[in-house]
Design a protein around this motif. Structure first.
Motif, PDB file in Angstrom:
ATOM      1  N   LYS A  23       8.387  12.898   9.651  1.00 15.79           N
ATOM      2  CA  LYS A  23       7.532  12.762   8.468  1.00 15.79           C
ATOM      3  C   LYS A  23       7.392  11.290   8.105  1.00 15.79           C
ATOM      4  O   LYS A  23       8.320  10.505   8.281  1.00 15.79           O
ATOM      5  CB  LYS A  23       8.137  13.505   7.280  1.00 15.79           C
ATOM      6  N   PRO A  24       6.244  10.925   7.561  1.00 16.59           N
ATOM      7  CA  PRO A  24       6.083   9.531   7.116  1.00 16.59           C
ATOM      8  C   PRO A  24       6.844   9.274   5.817  1.00 16.59           C
ATOM      9  O   PRO A  24       7.197  10.206   5.095  1.00 16.59           O
ATOM     10  CB  PRO A  24       4.575   9.406   6.906  1.00 16.59           C
ATOM     11  N   LYS A  40       6.955   7.484   1.955  1.00 13.57           N
ATOM     12  CA  LYS A  40       6.010   7.554   0.834  1.00 13.57           C
ATOM     13  C   LYS A  40       4.842   6.590   1.022  1.00 13.57           C
ATOM     14  O   LYS A  40       3.722   6.845   0.576  1.00 13.57           O
ATOM     15  CB  LYS A  40       6.750   7.254  -0.474  1.00 13.57           C
ATOM     16  N   SER A  41       5.078   5.504   1.734  1.00 22.32           N
ATOM     17  CA  SER A  41       4.035   4.511   2.004  1.00 22.32           C
ATOM     18  C   SER A  41       2.969   5.060   2.957  1.00 22.32           C
ATOM     19  O   SER A  41       1.918   4.448   3.111  1.00 22.32           O
ATOM     20  CB  SER A  41       4.653   3.255   2.620  1.00 22.32           C
ATOM     21  N   GLY A  42       3.262   6.183   3.612  1.00 22.74           N
ATOM     22  CA  GLY A  42       2.351   6.748   4.599  1.00 22.74           C
ATOM     23  C   GLY A  42       2.663   6.265   6.013  1.00 22.74           C
ATOM     24  O   GLY A  42       2.085   6.744   6.977  1.00 22.74           O
ATOM     25  N   GLU A  43       3.564   5.319   6.125  1.00 24.53           N
ATOM     26  CA  GLU A  43       3.945   4.760   7.426  1.00 24.53           C
ATOM     27  C   GLU A  43       5.100   5.557   8.031  1.00 24.53           C
ATOM     28  O   GLU A  43       5.903   6.136   7.313  1.00 24.53           O
ATOM     29  CB  GLU A  43       4.378   3.294   7.264  1.00 24.53           C
ATOM     30  N   LYS A  44       5.183   5.545   9.345  1.00 24.30           N
ATOM     31  CA  LYS A  44       6.298   6.200  10.047  1.00 24.30           C
ATOM     32  C   LYS A  44       7.514   5.271  10.141  1.00 24.30           C
ATOM     33  O   LYS A  44       8.625   5.732  10.371  1.00 24.30           O
ATOM     34  CB  LYS A  44       5.875   6.616  11.456  1.00 24.30           C
ATOM     35  N   ASP A  83       7.277   0.317  -0.040  1.00 28.68           N
ATOM     36  CA  ASP A  83       7.049   1.157  -1.221  1.00 28.68           C
ATOM     37  C   ASP A  83       8.309   1.161  -2.088  1.00 28.68           C
ATOM     38  O   ASP A  83       9.295   0.544  -1.744  1.00 28.68           O
ATOM     39  CB  ASP A  83       6.630   2.582  -0.827  1.00 28.68           C
TER      40      ASP A  83
END
Length: 64
Positions: free
Chosen positions: A22-23, A25-29, A52
């Protein structure tokens, strides 16, 4: 017997979430560790990140 890990040594290094994929919170892996805090709910070490303002327990992350 459990081995003590020096999570302070992870500061400035990149980590990803172990197994879940899952990524953050920043959307990054992959995120960069900013610091180590006490997880407010679990009372265990958790990483904070440059990307983040989230925190994730240290055991859920590993170095990239």
């Amino acid at each position: 017997m459990t081995q003590e890990v020096d999570y302070q040594a992870y500061i400035g290094k990149q980590v990803c979430k172990r197994r879940s994929g899952k990524p953050f919170k920043s959307g990054e892996k992959i995120n960069t560790v900013k610091g180590v805090v006490n997880h407010p709910q679990l009372n265990i070490p958790a990483f904070t990140f440059v990307e983040d303002e989230s925190y994730v327990e240290c055991r859920k992350c590993h170095l990239v």
